[in-house]
Each structure stands twice: as C-alpha cells, then as structure tokens.
Design a protein around this motif. Structure first.
Motif, mmCIF file in Angstrom:
data_model
loop_
_atom_site.group_PDB
_atom_site.id
_atom_site.type_symbol
_atom_site.label_atom_id
_atom_site.label_comp_id
_atom_site.label_asym_id
_atom_site.label_seq_id
_atom_site.Cartn_x
_atom_site.Cartn_y
_atom_site.Cartn_z
ATOM 1 N N ALA A 149 19.835 24.812 6.548
ATOM 2 C CA ALA A 149 19.042 26.045 6.556
ATOM 3 C C ALA A 149 18.150 26.152 7.794
ATOM 4 O O ALA A 149 17.469 27.158 7.973
ATOM 5 C CB ALA A 149 18.183 26.125 5.296
ATOM 6 N N ALA A 150 18.146 25.131 8.653
ATOM 7 C CA ALA A 150 17.252 25.142 9.817
ATOM 8 C C ALA A 150 17.628 26.268 10.774
ATOM 9 O O ALA A 150 18.800 26.568 10.992
ATOM 10 C CB ALA A 150 17.303 23.802 10.540
ATOM 11 N N THR B 139 9.224 20.518 13.625
ATOM 12 C CA THR B 139 9.809 19.479 14.474
ATOM 13 C C THR B 139 8.814 18.338 14.576
ATOM 14 O O THR B 139 7.671 18.542 14.989
ATOM 15 C CB THR B 139 10.121 20.010 15.883
ATOM 16 O OG1 THR B 139 11.078 21.071 15.791
ATOM 17 C CG2 THR B 139 10.699 18.905 16.763
ATOM 18 N N ALA B 140 9.238 17.137 14.184
ATOM 19 C CA ALA B 140 8.375 15.962 14.246
ATOM 20 C C ALA B 140 8.713 15.151 15.491
ATOM 21 O O ALA B 140 9.883 14.851 15.751
ATOM 22 C CB ALA B 140 8.548 15.104 12.996
ATOM 23 N N ALA C 185 9.933 17.189 8.215
ATOM 24 C CA ALA C 185 10.605 17.680 9.424
ATOM 25 C C ALA C 185 11.963 18.295 9.138
ATOM 26 O O ALA C 185 12.747 17.770 8.345
ATOM 27 C CB ALA C 185 10.760 16.547 10.430
ATOM 28 N N ASP C 186 12.225 19.421 9.801
ATOM 29 C CA ASP C 186 13.579 19.979 9.873
ATOM 30 C C ASP C 186 14.325 19.377 11.054
ATOM 31 O O ASP C 186 15.532 19.166 10.998
ATOM 32 C CB ASP C 186 13.514 21.499 10.024
ATOM 33 C CG ASP C 186 12.841 22.166 8.841
ATOM 34 O OD1 ASP C 186 13.416 22.126 7.745
ATOM 35 O OD2 ASP C 186 11.730 22.702 9.009
ATOM 36 N N TYR C 187 13.611 19.153 12.153
ATOM 37 C CA TYR C 187 14.133 18.465 13.327
ATOM 38 C C TYR C 187 13.232 17.282 13.642
ATOM 39 O O TYR C 187 12.028 17.322 13.370
ATOM 40 C CB TYR C 187 14.140 19.386 14.559
ATOM 41 C CG TYR C 187 15.163 20.489 14.540
ATOM 42 C CD1 TYR C 187 16.406 20.324 15.135
ATOM 43 C CD2 TYR C 187 14.875 21.713 13.944
ATOM 44 C CE1 TYR C 187 17.339 21.344 15.138
ATOM 45 C CE2 TYR C 187 15.801 22.744 13.941
ATOM 46 C CZ TYR C 187 17.038 22.551 14.542
ATOM 47 O OH TYR C 187 17.956 23.564 14.536
ATOM 48 N N THR C 188 13.806 16.238 14.223
ATOM 49 C CA THR C 188 13.003 15.135 14.737
ATOM 50 C C THR C 188 13.429 14.832 16.166
ATOM 51 O O THR C 188 14.573 15.041 16.549
ATOM 52 C CB THR C 188 13.172 13.846 13.905
ATOM 53 O OG1 THR C 188 14.558 13.501 13.863
ATOM 54 C CG2 THR C 188 12.651 14.023 12.494
ATOM 55 N N ALA C 189 12.481 14.350 16.947
ATOM 56 C CA ALA C 189 12.766 13.890 18.304
ATOM 57 C C ALA C 189 12.057 12.559 18.500
ATOM 58 O O ALA C 189 10.859 12.453 18.245
ATOM 59 C CB ALA C 189 12.288 14.906 19.338
ATOM 60 N N PHE C 190 12.801 11.559 18.932
ATOM 61 C CA PHE C 190 12.241 10.223 19.129
ATOM 62 C C PHE C 190 11.889 10.026 20.595
ATOM 63 O O PHE C 190 12.737 10.213 21.476
ATOM 64 C CB PHE C 190 13.242 9.158 18.684
ATOM 65 C CG PHE C 190 12.742 7.756 18.875
ATOM 66 C CD1 PHE C 190 11.753 7.247 18.039
ATOM 67 C CD2 PHE C 190 13.235 6.954 19.887
ATOM 68 C CE1 PHE C 190 11.278 5.958 18.219
ATOM 69 C CE2 PHE C 190 12.765 5.666 20.071
ATOM 70 C CZ PHE C 190 11.789 5.170 19.238
ATOM 71 N N SER D 263 17.939 11.096 21.587
ATOM 72 C CA SER D 263 18.607 11.817 20.519
ATOM 73 C C SER D 263 18.318 11.185 19.173
ATOM 74 O O SER D 263 18.278 9.971 19.027
ATOM 75 C CB SER D 263 20.117 11.823 20.775
ATOM 76 O OG SER D 263 20.808 12.465 19.739
ATOM 77 N N THR D 264 18.133 12.054 18.144
ATOM 78 C CA THR D 264 17.811 11.546 16.814
ATOM 79 C C THR D 264 18.217 12.578 15.769
ATOM 80 O O THR D 264 18.710 13.648 16.090
ATOM 81 C CB THR D 264 16.309 11.223 16.702
ATOM 82 O OG1 THR D 264 16.050 10.752 15.376
ATOM 83 C CG2 THR D 264 15.457 12.430 16.930
ATOM 84 N N THR D 265 18.017 12.258 14.536
ATOM 85 C CA THR D 265 18.324 13.175 13.440
ATOM 86 C C THR D 265 17.174 13.184 12.462
ATOM 87 O O THR D 265 16.307 12.320 12.510
ATOM 88 C CB THR D 265 19.621 12.746 12.701
ATOM 89 O OG1 THR D 265 19.891 13.667 11.637
ATOM 90 C CG2 THR D 265 19.479 11.371 12.108
ATOM 91 N N THR D 266 17.166 14.154 11.573
ATOM 92 C CA THR D 266 16.181 14.094 10.496
ATOM 93 C C THR D 266 16.529 12.948 9.574
ATOM 94 O O THR D 266 17.663 12.471 9.535
ATOM 95 C CB THR D 266 16.170 15.387 9.669
ATOM 96 O OG1 THR D 266 17.488 15.642 9.210
ATOM 97 C CG2 THR D 266 15.678 16.557 10.483
#
Length: 259
Positions: free
Chosen positions: A25-26, A60-61, A241-246, A254-257
């Motif tokens: 749904a993001a 976004t975290a 978070a709907d999105y995450t960034a490391f 690159s990362t995922t929720t």
C-alpha cells in the motif's frame, strides 16, 4: 513526479542506496530526489555521494549506527545545516523539481513546507495556545481570533493532545509532561500546513507509553504528511516505517522494511 522501484519476483528491488518497501500500500510518488550529495563539517566529510529517493505520505525510517550521517542528512532537507558556519554542501536535494540549495530558494518558505521535530521536546516559552498559533500568524495563514482558535484546536486534535489540554490552553507549554511536550511540538509543526515532517529520534527521551502514543500518531499523520524519521531502535523502525534506509559511514545502503 513519479518514481517507482522495479519489481522482481513480486518484490520491489531498488537501486543500490535506495530504500524500498514490502508494504504493497506504500505510495511511490516522489517527495525528495537526492543525487550525489556530499557534506563536510570543515575538513570532515559526513555525507559521501548519497543518492536516495524519498516518497510521499509514508513513514521513512533512517537507521544505522551513531555518527553515520542520519541527522546530518535529515537537516539537509530543510537547510538547517546552513546555520552551522563550517558546513559545505555539494550535490542535488530536489523537492517538487526544485533544488532546495538554489540561491533563490526562500529558506523560510522551505522550512514552512518541511517542518522539524527534534529529539528533545522544545516548546516555546509561551502558552500552549501561542505555541500553535504563533507561526501560522507570522506566515499570514490566520489572522482573526476565531481562525486562530479553530487552527489551534485542529492541530492539537491531529496531534492527539486536544482532550488533555483543552482546558488549559493558556498555561505554559513547558508545564506539560515530556510526552505531551513532544506532541505539542508535533502540533506546532503541522499547524503551518507542511508537506513533510522531519523527526530526529522523536521518542528517544520518552517513556514507553509516550513512545507508543507517538508511534500511533505517526501512523495517522502519514495520511496527510510525508514523515522522515531517524531512529536507533530497529523494533521501532519495524513498527512505524513503510520504507527504511540504512546509513553507514555517510552513505545510504539498500534495505527493506522489517515488516
């Protein structure tokens, strides 16, 4: 402007450095586009060729170890780093097709559109009412007392604080508890009708109950606002978070929720 990561095996797979999501749904409408962003504090480089897209009406975290550039990056989005004399910035930070670092960019207008909530609650030394009404009045968003009262109530309701403070609006904002003060700061941020809310570890100084309240609030606010938050708490990132960034060593990987 739309930006959507390619889909492989039913999952979105981003380019290196891009956040992505398993939340079907993001929203994938672009809010910020950052390309080749570098930042130095004097001779110390804090951000290194950072490329990342941030999407509208999501949480976004930004996660990663201390000192890896998360908060520095957050402040690039509304040019708060400009307040530090030793800072030098290169690269593109684009919002709605406009470079926020362009010489003609109105910094005051930018910071109205991109609000900020800090790690430690920082209410103005004014009444609860004035904490909310002051900035909208200065931006000519409201003038008449009735308009101010309506705006204050709406902002406090949106921040989940109205029922707790409606009978003491003229008491100092600093008289509230820590969790209430942080929600007051969120109400203050949304009162000027921003597009984006930046949150720099907004719950790190709060107790578990206040933290849960803020997390629930973030989930509701993303229906109206883009939220970009820094957190050291991986469980919190998984919850909100709907999105995450490391981030690591000034770069976004690159990362995922975690959902």
């Amino acid at each position: 402007m739309n930006s959507q990561a390619p889909v492989m095996n039913g999952q979105q797979t981003p380019a290196v450095g891009q956040p992505y999501t398993r939340n079907e749904a993001a929203c994938h409408d672009l809010s910020f586009r950052i390309r080749d962003l570098n930042l130095w504090y004097g001779k110390n480089q804090a951000l290194n060729n950072l490329n990342i897209d941030l999407f509208q009406k999501n949480v976004t975290a930004l996660i990663g170890p201390s000192g890896c550039g998360k908060s520095t990056f957050l402040r690039c989005l509304n040019r708060m780093n400009d307040l530090i004399p030793s800072v030098r910035v290169e690269g593109l930070v684009e919002m709605d097709g406009l470079d926020v670092n362009a010489p003609k960019m109105d910094e005051v207008a930018l910071r109205r559109r991109v609000g900020m909530v800090f790690q430690k609650p920082n209410p103005f030394p004014k009444s609860i009412f004035e904490n909310i009404a002051y900035a909208p009045r200065m931006h000519d968003l409201v003038s008449r007392k009735a308009e101010q009262e309506e705006l204050v109530e709406k902002a406090l309701r949106d921040a989940g604080l109205w029922n707790e403070v409606k009978d003491k609006l003229h008491e100092p904002g600093t008289s509230l508890s820590g969790g209430q003060q942080q929600r007051l700061c969120i109400a203050r941020a949304i009162a000027v009708q921003p597009d984006v809310i930046l949150m720099d570890e907004p719950t790190s100084a709060l107790d578990p109950i206040s933290t849960a309240t803020i997390e629930d609030l973030m989930d509701k606010l993303k229906e109206k606002f883009t939220i970009i938050t820094v957190t050291h708490n991986m469980q919190q990132a998984a919850r909100v978070a709907d999105y995450t960034a490391f981030f690591h060593l000034g770069k976004s990987l690159s990362t995922t929720t975690l959902k």
